[in-house]
Design a protein around this motif. Structure first.
Motif, mmCIF file in Angstrom:
data_model
loop_
_atom_site.group_PDB
_atom_site.id
_atom_site.type_symbol
_atom_site.label_atom_id
_atom_site.label_comp_id
_atom_site.label_asym_id
_atom_site.label_seq_id
_atom_site.Cartn_x
_atom_site.Cartn_y
_atom_site.Cartn_z
ATOM 1 N N LEU A 1 28.600 9.575 7.013
ATOM 2 C CA LEU A 1 27.629 8.494 6.902
ATOM 3 C C LEU A 1 26.273 9.068 6.526
ATOM 4 N N ASN A 2 25.774 8.669 5.385
ATOM 5 C CA ASN A 2 24.419 9.024 4.988
ATOM 6 C C ASN A 2 23.504 7.950 5.585
ATOM 7 N N GLU A 3 22.938 8.225 6.736
ATOM 8 C CA GLU A 3 22.220 7.196 7.482
ATOM 9 C C GLU A 3 21.001 6.676 6.725
ATOM 10 N N GLN A 4 20.282 7.558 6.066
ATOM 11 C CA GLN A 4 19.106 7.112 5.314
ATOM 12 C C GLN A 4 19.506 6.208 4.150
ATOM 13 N N MET A 5 20.594 6.587 3.463
ATOM 14 C CA MET A 5 21.078 5.768 2.353
ATOM 15 C C MET A 5 21.542 4.398 2.834
ATOM 16 N N LEU A 6 22.255 4.386 3.961
ATOM 17 C CA LEU A 6 22.753 3.126 4.493
ATOM 18 C C LEU A 6 21.607 2.183 4.859
ATOM 19 N N LYS A 7 20.612 2.691 5.543
ATOM 20 C CA LYS A 7 19.474 1.845 5.923
ATOM 21 C C LYS A 7 18.725 1.336 4.696
ATOM 22 N N MET A 8 18.592 2.186 3.695
ATOM 23 C CA MET A 8 17.918 1.765 2.470
ATOM 24 C C MET A 8 18.699 0.654 1.774
ATOM 25 N N LYS A 9 20.015 0.807 1.710
ATOM 26 C CA LYS A 9 20.859 -0.216 1.082
ATOM 27 C C LYS A 9 20.776 -1.535 1.860
ATOM 28 N N TYR A 10 20.818 -1.442 3.166
ATOM 29 C CA TYR A 10 20.758 -2.632 4.013
ATOM 30 C C TYR A 10 19.434 -3.360 3.822
ATOM 31 N N ARG A 11 18.356 -2.606 3.838
ATOM 32 C CA ARG A 11 17.019 -3.171 3.693
ATOM 33 C C ARG A 11 16.839 -3.831 2.324
ATOM 34 N N ALA A 12 17.262 -3.129 1.277
ATOM 35 C CA ALA A 12 17.108 -3.648 -0.086
ATOM 36 C C ALA A 12 17.973 -4.882 -0.314
ATOM 37 N N HIS A 13 19.190 -4.857 0.219
ATOM 38 C CA HIS A 13 20.097 -5.997 0.057
ATOM 39 C C HIS A 13 19.515 -7.260 0.689
ATOM 40 N N ASN A 14 19.082 -7.138 1.935
ATOM 41 C CA ASN A 14 18.540 -8.298 2.639
ATOM 42 C C ASN A 14 17.294 -8.850 1.948
ATOM 43 N N ALA A 15 16.421 -7.940 1.508
ATOM 44 C CA ALA A 15 15.188 -8.379 0.852
ATOM 45 C C ALA A 15 15.490 -9.112 -0.445
ATOM 46 N N TYR A 16 16.462 -8.618 -1.191
ATOM 47 C CA TYR A 16 16.772 -9.266 -2.469
ATOM 48 C C TYR A 16 17.422 -10.629 -2.259
ATOM 49 N N VAL A 17 18.331 -10.722 -1.295
ATOM 50 C CA VAL A 17 18.966 -12.020 -1.032
ATOM 51 C C VAL A 17 17.912 -13.049 -0.637
ATOM 52 N N GLU A 18 17.003 -12.678 0.263
ATOM 53 C CA GLU A 18 15.952 -13.610 0.680
ATOM 54 C C GLU A 18 15.065 -14.024 -0.487
ATOM 55 N N HIS A 19 14.837 -13.118 -1.418
ATOM 56 C CA HIS A 19 13.989 -13.414 -2.578
ATOM 57 C C HIS A 19 14.703 -14.279 -3.609
ATOM 58 N N ALA A 20 15.982 -13.988 -3.871
ATOM 59 C CA ALA A 20 16.659 -14.582 -5.021
ATOM 60 C C ALA A 20 17.516 -15.809 -4.700
ATOM 61 N N ALA A 21 17.919 -15.988 -3.462
ATOM 62 C CA ALA A 21 18.807 -17.108 -3.139
ATOM 63 C C ALA A 21 18.084 -18.442 -3.312
ATOM 64 N N PRO A 22 18.754 -19.435 -3.903
ATOM 65 C CA PRO A 22 18.150 -20.775 -4.028
ATOM 66 C C PRO A 22 17.817 -21.340 -2.652
ATOM 67 N N LYS A 23 16.566 -21.700 -2.439
ATOM 68 C CA LYS A 23 16.103 -22.073 -1.100
ATOM 69 C C LYS A 23 16.730 -23.368 -0.593
ATOM 70 N N ASP A 24 17.199 -24.215 -1.512
ATOM 71 C CA ASP A 24 17.770 -25.493 -1.085
ATOM 72 C C ASP A 24 19.192 -25.361 -0.538
ATOM 73 N N ARG A 25 19.775 -24.178 -0.641
ATOM 74 C CA ARG A 25 21.123 -23.982 -0.100
ATOM 75 C C ARG A 25 21.267 -22.607 0.560
ATOM 76 N N PHE A 26 20.204 -22.205 1.251
ATOM 77 C CA PHE A 26 20.151 -20.852 1.801
ATOM 78 C C PHE A 26 19.733 -20.871 3.267
ATOM 79 N N LEU A 27 20.406 -20.013 4.070
ATOM 80 C CA LEU A 27 20.090 -19.882 5.488
ATOM 81 C C LEU A 27 20.118 -18.415 5.898
ATOM 82 N N VAL A 28 19.062 -17.968 6.559
ATOM 83 C CA VAL A 28 19.073 -16.668 7.233
ATOM 84 C C VAL A 28 19.536 -16.920 8.662
ATOM 85 N N TYR A 29 20.537 -16.167 9.107
ATOM 86 C CA TYR A 29 21.198 -16.539 10.355
ATOM 87 C C TYR A 29 21.598 -15.301 11.153
#
Length: 278
Positions: free
Chosen positions: A153-181
């Motif tokens: 497990l590359n812990e730094q890589m994993l955290k970076m991927k997790y952080r980037a993924h979440n940030a992009y989903v929150e930015h790009a998902a259509p707000k009218d059909r999106f939930l953070v849960y």
């Protein structure tokens, strides 16, 4: 497709599977995505995809959770424009990373899982065709060697991927059909978002501390099949070893080696003749 769970593994995806199933959705989780759609995802990782590919893959499926579907959430959202998108998250990336480490530790410590990894043809084929490539591309996960005893497990890589993924989903998902849960929120926000009634049962909390490894081996049909393959391979290896030991004692090592060598030569000659005739 009605629901796309875009959250990473270990963000409550198994709980979401059970919750959505309880609400009446037909759900494809990791085993279905990886083992039933292996050829399709292999093509996606190697050659690309189009919306029609995804629509065909998930025809008749109401919801997807976990990997590799979560990495294609945006493409799925375009292919199914009416589907709702849920980003499942943990309270912190450190908590998420610890959960990932718990899962790998549970897999490493489970003898049945180690046998499956080593001796199941289905698992070997899946790793070769999809999982090694998928892990490297999506999470920087290093492929295991054949006899590896620990996951790298590359812990730094994993955290970076997790952080980037979440940030992009929150930015790009259509707000009218999106939930953070977060699954700790229970049925209320989830059912309100989906427009369904709250069930009269507690919200399921699955796979705590990697407990899903043992549960999957005991209940998921594909894992049960892989365990049978591993047991059959183990029996063949033991039988072969017993026969080899018997003839080694009876004939001596030199004679056994000579017979094996002759057998290999004859087998090679037969194969060459066969292919020449073809």
């Amino acid at each position: 497709m009605k629901v796309i769970v875009a959250g990473f593994p270990k963000t409550g995806t198994k709980s979401m599977n059970w919750a959505l199933t309880t609400l009446g959705y037909k759900v494809y989780d990791f085993p279905e995505n990886v083992y039933l759609l292996q050829k399709e995802y292999k093509k996606m990782f190697h050659d690309g995809w189009c919306a029609e590919d995804l629509q065909k893959m998930y025809q008749g499926v109401d919801a997807v959770v976990d990997t590799p579907a979560c990495f294609f959430w945006e493409e799925l959202a375009k292919a199914f424009p009416d589907a709702k998108i849920i980003l499942t998250m943990r309270d912190s990336e450190e908590e998420w990373l610890q959960s990932m480490k718990n899962l790998t530790a549970a897999a490493e410590g489970n003898i049945a899982m180690r046998l499956v990894d080593t001796l199941s043809y289905t698992q070997w084929k899946t790793k070769r065709n999809l999982m090694n490539t998928m892990g490297m591309v999506t999470m920087g996960w290093q492929p295991q060697s054949f006899f590896a005893r620990k996951y790298h497990l590359n812990e730094q890589m994993l955290k970076m991927k997790y952080r980037a993924h979440n940030a992009y989903v929150e930015h790009a998902a259509p707000k009218d059909r999106f939930l953070v849960y977060k699954c700790s929120e229970g049925w209320g926000p989830l059912c309100e978002f989906l427009g369904v009634s709250v069930p009269d049962i507690p919200f399921p909390h699955k796979n705590k501390a990697g407990s899903m490894v043992a549960e999957a081996l005991a209940t998921f049909p594909v894992f049960i099949r892989m365990q049978r393959e591993a047991m059959a391979a183990t029996a063949l290896l033991l039988a072969g070893s017993s026969v080899a030991l018997y003839y080694t004692v009876k004939l001596g090592p030199t004679e056994v080696c000579r017979c094996l060598g002759n057998g290999l030569v004859n087998g090679f000659d037969s194969a060459v003749t066969f292919f020449k005739l073809k």
